[in-house]
Design a protein around this motif. Structure first.
Motif, PDB file in Angstrom:
ATOM      1  N   ASP A 191     -25.077  -4.951  10.235  1.00 61.25           N
ATOM      2  CA  ASP A 191     -25.730  -5.642  11.341  1.00 61.25           C
ATOM      3  C   ASP A 191     -27.091  -5.011  11.647  1.00 61.25           C
ATOM      4  OD1 ASP A 191     -25.629  -7.763  13.199  1.00 61.25           O
ATOM      5  OD2 ASP A 191     -25.076  -6.376  14.802  1.00 61.25           O
ATOM      6  N   ASP A 229     -35.067  -8.652  10.582  1.00 63.59           N
ATOM      7  CA  ASP A 229     -35.537  -9.657  11.530  1.00 63.59           C
ATOM      8  C   ASP A 229     -36.673  -9.132  12.403  1.00 63.59           C
ATOM      9  OD1 ASP A 229     -33.800 -11.584  10.635  1.00 63.59           O
ATOM     10  OD2 ASP A 229     -32.268 -11.185  12.159  1.00 63.59           O
ATOM     11  N   GLY A 230     -37.025  -7.857  12.183  1.00 62.35           N
ATOM     12  CA  GLY A 230     -38.108  -7.269  12.955  1.00 62.35           C
ATOM     13  C   GLY A 230     -37.697  -6.705  14.286  1.00 62.35           C
ATOM     14  N   ASN A 231     -36.398  -6.550  14.504  1.00 53.79           N
ATOM     15  CA  ASN A 231     -35.903  -6.004  15.757  1.00 53.79           C
ATOM     16  C   ASN A 231     -35.771  -4.492  15.674  1.00 53.79           C
ATOM     17  OD1 ASN A 231     -35.555  -8.596  16.941  1.00 53.79           O
ATOM     18  ND2 ASN A 231     -33.667  -8.850  15.757  1.00 53.79           N
ATOM     19  N   PRO A 232     -35.880  -3.795  16.796  1.00 47.73           N
ATOM     20  CA  PRO A 232     -35.777  -2.336  16.763  1.00 47.73           C
ATOM     21  C   PRO A 232     -34.359  -1.882  16.447  1.00 47.73           C
ATOM     22  CG  PRO A 232     -35.876  -3.108  19.025  1.00 47.73           C
ATOM     23  CD  PRO A 232     -36.146  -4.309  18.155  1.00 47.73           C
ATOM     24  N   ILE A 233     -34.248  -0.806  15.693  1.00 41.88           N
ATOM     25  CA  ILE A 233     -32.962  -0.164  15.427  1.00 41.88           C
ATOM     26  C   ILE A 233     -33.134   1.327  15.652  1.00 41.88           C
ATOM     27  CG2 ILE A 233     -32.209  -1.921  13.766  1.00 41.88           C
ATOM     28  CD1 ILE A 233     -32.852   0.064  11.524  1.00 41.88           C
ATOM     29  N   ARG A 263     -41.311  -0.609  11.037  1.00 43.46           N
ATOM     30  CA  ARG A 263     -40.452  -1.744  10.723  1.00 43.46           C
ATOM     31  C   ARG A 263     -41.129  -2.668   9.717  1.00 43.46           C
ATOM     32  NH1 ARG A 263     -39.647  -1.839  16.320  1.00 43.46           N
ATOM     33  NH2 ARG A 263     -40.812  -3.793  16.546  1.00 43.46           N
ATOM     34  N   ARG A 264     -42.447  -2.841   9.863  1.00 43.92           N
ATOM     35  CA  ARG A 264     -43.165  -3.688   8.908  1.00 43.92           C
ATOM     36  C   ARG A 264     -43.099  -3.093   7.511  1.00 43.92           C
ATOM     37  NH1 ARG A 264     -46.676  -4.419  13.389  1.00 43.92           N
ATOM     38  NH2 ARG A 264     -48.008  -2.718  12.720  1.00 43.92           N
ATOM     39  N   ASP A 320     -36.058   4.394  18.624  1.00 42.18           N
ATOM     40  CA  ASP A 320     -36.238   3.174  17.854  1.00 42.18           C
ATOM     41  C   ASP A 320     -37.424   3.319  16.922  1.00 42.18           C
ATOM     42  OD1 ASP A 320     -35.325   0.861  20.507  1.00 42.18           O
ATOM     43  OD2 ASP A 320     -34.122   2.045  19.115  1.00 42.18           O
ATOM     44  N   PRO A 340     -43.011  -0.410  15.488  1.00 41.21           N
ATOM     45  CA  PRO A 340     -43.275  -1.681  14.814  1.00 41.21           C
ATOM     46  C   PRO A 340     -43.917  -1.515  13.447  1.00 41.21           C
ATOM     47  CG  PRO A 340     -43.844  -1.843  17.144  1.00 41.21           C
ATOM     48  CD  PRO A 340     -43.496  -0.401  16.881  1.00 41.21           C
ATOM     49  N   ALA A 385     -30.814  -6.719  11.626  1.00 45.16           N
ATOM     50  CA  ALA A 385     -31.738  -6.589  12.756  1.00 45.16           C
ATOM     51  C   ALA A 385     -33.091  -6.075  12.293  1.00 45.16           C
ATOM     52  CB  ALA A 385     -31.143  -5.653  13.807  1.00 45.16           C
ATOM     53  N   ALA A 386     -33.089  -5.086  11.425  1.00 45.47           N
ATOM     54  CA  ALA A 386     -34.343  -4.510  10.941  1.00 45.47           C
ATOM     55  C   ALA A 386     -35.155  -5.538  10.165  1.00 45.47           C
ATOM     56  CB  ALA A 386     -34.053  -3.292  10.085  1.00 45.47           C
TER      57      ALA A 386
END
Length: 245
Positions: A160, A167-171, A12-13, A6, A9, A164-165
């Protein structure tokens, strides 16, 4: 491409910040029923005042083939051995199909076509990276296909992942590149009414059409002068129907 782990964080930011800075201009869309005739699509398939039968006829072939597929009445493989022999020495596809790599989305079956009729380029979420764009250009420039179809599909996992990305969720790490490419489409429809995933899938189709229509120096000129026709399409996994843009 990234690892299978994953995304951290901090990455992702950076991803979300990068997406926010990208241009979000997408083509306007008009959706039509799967059974619509090619002439009903409102497309200008002519150039220099001369009709271009291959693009118009090719689009109608796709529409008719999809109707057979939905009805379970495939005919394209009735003489597959002969078709294979006939095309062994060369190919003359009438359309380039840019579609998702999803195993449930086989363009040749969906449009009831046989060997040599479609030049298919498939990536997750039909993301148009440099390799895909080069392949599409080859189909147009060398193989002289007069029609490009950018086809997305319902419940697309690549889209999808982009949601998710954002929204700050792990991918998964391998999903980073196509999520990054799809991100602008998600941003475009984030505040629209209705189902976000389905809206983003349709916006991603329009984004693909837009990116190819403005791809310099090879594709943009021939699309602009209508030497090559480009359309979007949406495939419904449940019904098998293709709706053209």
């Amino acid at each position: 491409v990234g690892s299978s782990r994953d995304i951290a964080p901090s990455s992702r930011r950076r991803f979300v910040a990068g997406i926010a800075s990208l241009p979000l201009a997408l083509s306007a869309s008009r959706w039509l029923a799967p059974g619509a005739a090619a002439q009903d699509l409102g497309l200008d398939l002519d150039y220099d005042g001369t009709p271009v039968p291959p693009a118009r006829d090719g689009l109608q072939e796709l529409i008719d083939g999809n109707k057979r597929y939905v009805a379970g009445e495939l005919t394209a493989f009735d003489d597959l051995a002969a078709d294979r022999d006939e095309t062994a020495g060369g190919q003359h596809p009438f359309a380039v199909i840019v579609s998702c790599a999803d195993s449930r989305v086989p363009p040749e079956l969906i449009f009831d076509t046989t060997v040599g009729e479609l030049f298919v380029v498939r990536t997750a979420g039909q993301v148009i990276d440099e390799a895909a764009r080069g392949s599409i250009t080859y189909g147009v420039d060398v193989l002289r296909a007069p029609l490009i179809v950018v086809m997305g599909h319902s419940n697309c996992c690549a889209v999808d992942a982009a949601i998710a990305a954002l929204d700050g969720n792990p991918i998964p790490g391998y999903a980073y590149r196509f999520a990054e490419a799809i991100g602008p489409a998600v941003q475009e429809v984030r505040d629209d009414p209705g189902d976000l995933l389905d809206n983003a899938i349709r916006a991603n189709i329009s984004l693909g059409v837009e990116r190819l229509s403005t791809a310099e120096p090879d594709l943009a000129p021939v699309i602009a002068d209508n030497s090559v026709t480009i359309v979007g399409a949406y495939y419904d996994l449940a019904s098998g129907e293709v709706t053209f843009l």
